[in-house]
Design a protein around this motif. Structure first.
Motif, mmCIF file in Angstrom:
data_model
loop_
_atom_site.group_PDB
_atom_site.id
_atom_site.type_symbol
_atom_site.label_atom_id
_atom_site.label_comp_id
_atom_site.label_asym_id
_atom_site.label_seq_id
_atom_site.Cartn_x
_atom_site.Cartn_y
_atom_site.Cartn_z
ATOM 1 N N LEU A 40 0.854 -1.192 0.000
ATOM 2 C CA LEU A 40 0.000 0.000 0.000
ATOM 3 C C LEU A 40 0.891 1.243 0.000
ATOM 4 N N ARG A 41 0.909 1.958 -1.131
ATOM 5 C CA ARG A 41 1.786 3.129 -1.285
ATOM 6 C C ARG A 41 1.167 4.411 -0.741
ATOM 7 N N TYR A 42 -0.163 4.535 -0.843
ATOM 8 C CA TYR A 42 -0.839 5.766 -0.446
ATOM 9 C C TYR A 42 -2.267 5.412 -0.069
ATOM 10 N N ILE A 43 -2.781 6.104 0.953
ATOM 11 C CA ILE A 43 -4.187 5.922 1.321
ATOM 12 C C ILE A 43 -4.758 7.246 1.804
ATOM 13 N N GLU A 44 -5.978 7.512 1.376
ATOM 14 C CA GLU A 44 -6.726 8.692 1.828
ATOM 15 C C GLU A 44 -8.173 8.258 2.019
ATOM 16 N N VAL A 45 -8.731 8.591 3.176
ATOM 17 C CA VAL A 45 -10.107 8.210 3.491
ATOM 18 C C VAL A 45 -10.865 9.477 3.883
ATOM 19 N N GLY A 46 -12.028 9.677 3.271
ATOM 20 C CA GLY A 46 -12.834 10.850 3.582
ATOM 21 C C GLY A 46 -14.245 10.477 3.980
ATOM 22 N N ILE A 47 -14.776 11.210 4.931
ATOM 23 C CA ILE A 47 -16.175 11.064 5.341
ATOM 24 C C ILE A 47 -16.941 12.235 4.727
ATOM 25 N N ASN A 48 -17.993 11.918 3.968
ATOM 26 C CA ASN A 48 -18.764 12.937 3.269
ATOM 27 C C ASN A 48 -19.365 13.953 4.236
ATOM 28 N N GLU A 49 -19.224 15.222 3.886
ATOM 29 C CA GLU A 49 -19.798 16.303 4.690
ATOM 30 C C GLU A 49 -20.947 17.002 3.959
ATOM 31 N N ASN A 50 -21.251 16.553 2.747
ATOM 32 C CA ASN A 50 -22.275 17.196 1.938
ATOM 33 C C ASN A 50 -23.549 16.343 1.957
ATOM 34 N N PRO A 51 -24.575 16.770 2.685
ATOM 35 C CA PRO A 51 -25.807 15.980 2.792
ATOM 36 C C PRO A 51 -26.558 15.837 1.464
ATOM 37 N N GLU A 52 -26.179 16.618 0.460
ATOM 38 C CA GLU A 52 -26.806 16.530 -0.863
ATOM 39 C C GLU A 52 -26.326 15.292 -1.637
ATOM 40 N N GLU A 53 -25.208 14.713 -1.209
ATOM 41 C CA GLU A 53 -24.626 13.572 -1.918
ATOM 42 C C GLU A 53 -25.042 12.257 -1.271
ATOM 43 N N SER A 54 -24.964 11.181 -2.031
ATOM 44 C CA SER A 54 -25.509 9.911 -1.555
ATOM 45 C C SER A 54 -24.491 8.963 -0.934
ATOM 46 N N PHE A 55 -23.201 9.120 -1.236
ATOM 47 C CA PHE A 55 -22.210 8.228 -0.648
ATOM 48 C C PHE A 55 -21.665 8.815 0.646
ATOM 49 N N ASP A 56 -21.251 7.924 1.553
ATOM 50 C CA ASP A 56 -20.830 8.351 2.890
ATOM 51 C C ASP A 56 -19.319 8.408 3.078
ATOM 52 N N ILE A 57 -18.584 7.506 2.429
ATOM 53 C CA ILE A 57 -17.147 7.387 2.659
ATOM 54 C C ILE A 57 -16.445 7.214 1.323
ATOM 55 N N SER A 58 -15.303 7.878 1.178
ATOM 56 C CA SER A 58 -14.468 7.663 -0.010
ATOM 57 C C SER A 58 -13.126 7.086 0.437
ATOM 58 N N LEU A 59 -12.588 6.232 -0.423
ATOM 59 C CA LEU A 59 -11.279 5.624 -0.189
ATOM 60 C C LEU A 59 -10.461 5.764 -1.458
ATOM 61 N N ILE A 60 -9.274 6.345 -1.336
ATOM 62 C CA ILE A 60 -8.351 6.439 -2.456
ATOM 63 C C ILE A 60 -7.054 5.765 -2.017
ATOM 64 N N THR A 61 -6.634 4.762 -2.791
ATOM 65 C CA THR A 61 -5.377 4.080 -2.501
ATOM 66 C C THR A 61 -4.549 3.989 -3.770
ATOM 67 N N GLU A 62 -3.231 3.819 -3.595
ATOM 68 C CA GLU A 62 -2.332 3.661 -4.727
ATOM 69 C C GLU A 62 -1.406 2.479 -4.485
ATOM 70 N N PHE A 63 -1.127 1.770 -5.586
ATOM 71 C CA PHE A 63 -0.282 0.581 -5.567
ATOM 72 C C PHE A 63 0.654 0.621 -6.772
ATOM 73 N N ASP A 64 1.730 -0.128 -6.708
ATOM 74 C CA ASP A 64 2.657 -0.201 -7.831
ATOM 75 C C ASP A 64 2.076 -0.983 -9.001
ATOM 76 N N SER A 65 1.178 -1.930 -8.712
ATOM 77 C CA SER A 65 0.636 -2.790 -9.773
ATOM 78 C C SER A 65 -0.730 -3.342 -9.367
ATOM 79 N N MET A 66 -1.432 -3.906 -10.340
ATOM 80 C CA MET A 66 -2.713 -4.568 -10.058
ATOM 81 C C MET A 66 -2.488 -5.770 -9.140
ATOM 82 N N ASP A 67 -1.381 -6.463 -9.318
ATOM 83 C CA ASP A 67 -1.077 -7.596 -8.439
ATOM 84 C C ASP A 67 -0.923 -7.147 -6.993
ATOM 85 N N ASP A 68 -0.275 -6.002 -6.781
ATOM 86 C CA ASP A 68 -0.147 -5.473 -5.419
ATOM 87 C C ASP A 68 -1.512 -5.112 -4.853
ATOM 88 N N MET A 69 -2.384 -4.554 -5.697
ATOM 89 C CA MET A 69 -3.734 -4.224 -5.234
ATOM 90 C C MET A 69 -4.483 -5.491 -4.832
#
Length: 99
Positions: A40-69
């Motif tokens: 796992l090279r990078y991770i960012e997790v966000g909790i939605n603060e906009n009640p107008e939107e439908s999703f609650d949590i976002s996850l962004i991660t980065e890997f060197d390859s699909m195999d690593d993912m």
């Protein structure tokens, strides 16, 4: 490099306080994976603060390859964290791409 972006929507719960507690626990658990899963090279997790939107949590991660993912996806520490929202997850959307 591979970017893995996931959006989670949780079910309605008995109170916003309970929902927020679960989301914070999930966020903390995901963020702790950076020191536990070497691919796992990078991770960012966000909790939605906009009640107008439908999703609650976002996850962004980065890997060197699909195999690593794929290694990350089946890692026991990752599996353990996913259990935090297992029973309250309504939906999940994902996109994976190289950059």
């Amino acid at each position: 490099m591979v970017k893995h972006i996931v959006l989670f929507k949780l079910k309605e719960m008995e109170s916003p306080v309970v929902k927020m507690e679960i989301m914070k626990n999930f966020k903390s658990g995901l963020e702790s994976l950076k020191s536990k899963i070497s691919v796992l090279r990078y991770i960012e997790v966000g909790i939605n603060e906009n009640p107008e939107e439908s999703f609650d949590i976002s996850l962004i991660t980065e890997f060197d390859s699909m195999d690593d993912m794929k290694t990350y996806a089946v890692h026991p520490e990752h599996i353990a964290v996913t259990q935090i929202i297992k029973d309250v997850k309504e939906s999940r959307s994902c996109v994976d791409y190289t950059f």
